[in-house]
Design an enzyme around this catalytic site. Sequence first.
Site, mmCIF file in Angstrom:
data_model
loop_
_atom_site.group_PDB
_atom_site.id
_atom_site.type_symbol
_atom_site.label_atom_id
_atom_site.label_comp_id
_atom_site.label_asym_id
_atom_site.label_seq_id
_atom_site.Cartn_x
_atom_site.Cartn_y
_atom_site.Cartn_z
ATOM 1 N N HIS A 49 0.847 -1.191 0.000
ATOM 2 C CA HIS A 49 0.000 0.000 0.000
ATOM 3 C C HIS A 49 0.884 1.243 0.000
ATOM 4 C CE1 HIS A 49 0.747 -0.878 4.260
ATOM 5 N NE2 HIS A 49 0.484 0.400 4.539
ATOM 6 N N HIS B 296 0.948 5.410 0.908
ATOM 7 C CA HIS B 296 0.344 6.526 1.640
ATOM 8 C C HIS B 296 0.517 7.802 0.821
ATOM 9 C CE1 HIS B 296 0.224 4.506 5.684
ATOM 10 N NE2 HIS B 296 1.133 3.750 5.085
#
Length: 144
Positions: free
Chosen positions: A105, A107
């Site tokens: 993932h 950010h």
Amino acid sequence: MTTPAYDDANIFAKILRGEIPAVKLFEDDAVLAIMDVMPQTEGHVLVIPKAASRNVLDADPAVLAALAPRVQKIARAVKTALGAEGITIMQFNEPAGGQTVFHLHVHILPRFAGVELNRHAGGMAKPETLIPVRDRIAAALAAA
């Protein structure tokens, strides 16, 4: 040293399967973008590939190739929607690298000069506080 196998019980895998709710910002065949429930700043977004990858070290190059332009598109919308002066993009790999959820993932954090980030574990935001920010970013995405 052997890399541990992907664990499909991680929170992002559960969100992708619809087992855990999330404040969704963007979704297509390759990624899901959600508002971070422990935002370090207003407008903190996570971009999660749908492919099962622990992190950038084991991700298929095709997953990374699909992820990058989507991160760029969403980062531009975050910057526009929040009137940010800059954007911080972070991606962590393995525990020593700061990774705590073992699904790849990215950010995206809108930034302003002189404003420090909040602690990531500083508490969970309520969806009703995330939704208006999500809507502003979604409008900027739609206008792009």
